[in-house]
Design an enzyme around this catalytic site. Structure first.
Site, PDB file in Angstrom:
ATOM      1  N   CYS A   1      42.068  34.139  46.130  1.00 41.55           N
ATOM      2  CA  CYS A   1      42.010  32.780  46.726  1.00 41.55           C
ATOM      3  C   CYS A   1      43.124  32.325  47.628  1.00 41.55           C
ATOM      4  O   CYS A   1      43.023  32.208  48.593  1.00 41.55           O
ATOM      5  CB  CYS A   1      41.835  31.825  45.437  1.00 41.55           C
ATOM      6  SG  CYS A   1      40.143  32.121  44.553  1.00 41.55           S
TER       7      CYS A   1
ATOM      8  N   HIS B   1      45.758  25.013  46.161  1.00 46.43           N
ATOM      9  CA  HIS B   1      46.132  26.266  45.743  1.00 46.43           C
ATOM     10  C   HIS B   1      47.204  26.711  46.564  1.00 46.43           C
ATOM     11  O   HIS B   1      47.188  28.029  46.661  1.00 46.43           O
ATOM     12  CB  HIS B   1      44.946  27.281  45.543  1.00 46.43           C
ATOM     13  CG  HIS B   1      45.181  28.324  44.430  1.00 46.43           C
ATOM     14  ND1 HIS B   1      44.410  29.590  44.548  1.00 46.43           N
ATOM     15  CD2 HIS B   1      46.004  28.433  43.419  1.00 46.43           C
ATOM     16  CE1 HIS B   1      44.833  30.174  43.536  1.00 46.43           C
ATOM     17  NE2 HIS B   1      45.790  29.641  42.950  1.00 46.43           N
TER      18      HIS B   1
END
Length: 488
Positions: A71, A131
């Site tokens: 990710c 993130h």
């Protein structure tokens, strides 16, 4: 005759006005979604009519890639238009407390897509997953070019949050109420409010063009879905796969609500929409299907890095086009900034940066895809594409050839035109091709500006080794093996 001339003149004026106006920009990112889990990419099990609608009204890329197989590195490349390896961002964030604040996310000397679009007069919003830096000065979305933020700073979140138990933020503050029970639905409500400068985004200037980064965490774990969505897939025997399909269908329905909003408000014609997944589907965790590709999230096999990629812009792009040249998520930055009327470096170009000598300027990696999609540029957007993840492997694709070097296995060479499933290693038959690609990969690695700033825990290397050693082939029984769940 006179009426006809007047009508034609009005049509020309309207078209000119649309083309001259700055487009709105919508970047939609799914999380760990399988390549074969959209009906427009061949799934017979999951129907995605709203994503299919974007594909049929725009450009569907068969060979769309991301720059990372997990990710955070993928998203770091997406936001910068540069391979994360160039600035030391190759792994998911690990132990940021041990790093200087500047490097506890995307290094602060990197210019993000959101910052470039602010400079072009856009109001900018992030809804969903970040993130790219948590609770560290300088790395909050509002400090990296976003005017509005609703979502979570980390990499995952439960889908049924409560007021007492959640890690969500509205700008800097936690929510005081749960607007709707399911997180994917909530992200969509906030996205629509941002588009219309309403709700919590009402203080923004509705007259500005807008850029929205809609970063769904669907269908990343935990595997949680609404009962009414699960019921649609009650025929699927495997529970995890059943929930995954429900989550995917829910996201597609929500994307439809956003497209309907754009259409009803007259914005769809001049809104450039890009849709991708941040990496391939997680075969082990979510039972995603990456067919006809081999591999999974976390690997540089095609199933880890090739993702559904759709561009939709009625005012400028052809409709129903299938584009088969390799493109990459790094292209989003250059494509969006150019569409906004700004300038950003193209692949291979550098950009002046304070404190850096001419020999150490940052190299960019994305291109403006619009001329390629329109057929105005006949050349392939990229001569080569590259990947690297310290201690876990590297890869290069050039034309139809791909050299894969997993740290846990011997090197592998594939011809993707003949063998998209990467089933036949040709390295012994084509040693000269392998050597040529290895030389280019080594040259690319020699242009890196920083060593990796952080590396995932050692347990992930063992996990990665297991993923490479497994064979996720078309012959392997799938979670619902009695059904033919895709077609290509």
């Amino acid at each position: 005759m006179y009426r006809t001339i007047v009508t034609l003149c009005l049509w020309v004026i309207c078209c000119t006005a649309v083309s001259a106006a700055k487009p709105n920009l919508l970047l939609i990112v799914a999380d760990d979604m399988g390549y074969g889990d959209l009906s427009c990419y061949g799934s017979k099990q999951i129907q995605t009519p709203n994503l299919d609608r974007l594909a049929s009204g725009g450009v569907l890329c068969t060979d769309g890639y991301v720059s990372g197989s997990v990710c955070a590195p993928s998203r770091a490349g997406l936001m910068t238009g540069r391979y994360g390896s160039r600035f030391g961002f190759e792994h998911n964030l690990s132990n940021p407390a041990g790093l200087e604040d500047e490097f506890a996310g995307i290094p602060l000397d990197e210019t993000l897509l959101s910052q470039r679009l602010q400079e072009q007069g856009y109001r900018t919003g992030l809804v969903g997953k970040w993130h790219l830096g948590e609770s560290v000065p300088g790395h909050h979305p509002l400090e990296r070019g976003f005017d509005f933020f609703f979502g979570m700073l980390g990499g995952s979140h439960a889908y049924f949050p409560t007021v007492e138990k959640n890690r969500l933020l509205i700008n800097h503050e936690p929510p005081h109420e749960i607007r709707t029970p399911y997180l994917t639905d909530w992200f969509t409500l906030e996205a629509i409010d941002f588009i219309q400068a309403e709700g919590k985004a009402k203080e923004l200037d509705a007259q500005q063009p807008w850029f929205l980064y809609l970063s769904y965490n669907t269908p990343h774990g935990p595997m949680q879905a609404k009962e009414e969505d699960i019921e649609q897939y009650a025929h699927i025997h495997d529970k995890t796969r059943r929930v995954y399909c429900a989550m995917q269908a829910c996201m597609d329905e929500n994307i439809g609500k956003i497209v309907d909003t754009l259409e009803s408000t007259g914005q769809l014609e001049n809104t450039l929409i890009a849709f991708i997944s941040d990496n391939g589907g997680s075969v082990e965790v979510s039972h995603a299907v990456n067919a006809p590709l081999r591999g999974t999230k976390g690997t540089f096999l095609e199933g880890g890095i090739r993702v559904p990629t759709i561009y939709h812009w009625p005012a400028q792009l052809p409709q129903g086009k299938v584009y088969d040249q390799p493109v990459i998520s790094l292209d989003v930055m250059k494509t969006f900034v150019t569409a906004a009327g700004g300038q950003a470096p193209s692949a291979g170009e550098t950009e002046p940066r304070k404190g850096r000598s001419k020999k150490n300027l940052p190299i960019y990696d994305g291109v403006d895809l619009v001329p390629h999609f329109r057929g105005e540029s006949k050349e392939a957007p990229h001569e080569s594409l590259y990947w690297r993840m310290a201690l876990r492997g590297s890869a290069i694709r050039e034309g139809d050839w791909k050299l894969l070097i997993p740290n846990s296995q011997l090197p592998q060479l594939y011809n993707l035109k003949e063998d998209v499933g990467e089933t036949t290693n040709l390295i012994q038959d084509q040693p000269e091709m392998a050597a040529q690609l290895l030389e280019k990969l080594n040259e690319w690695e020699g242009t890196m500006e920083r060593n990796p700033l952080f590396i995932s825990a050692p347990t992930w290397s063992q996990y990665n080794k297991r993923l490479y050693e497994k064979t996720f082939s078309l012959e392997q029984p799938l979670p619902d093996s009695e059904e033919d769940i895709w077609s290509f």
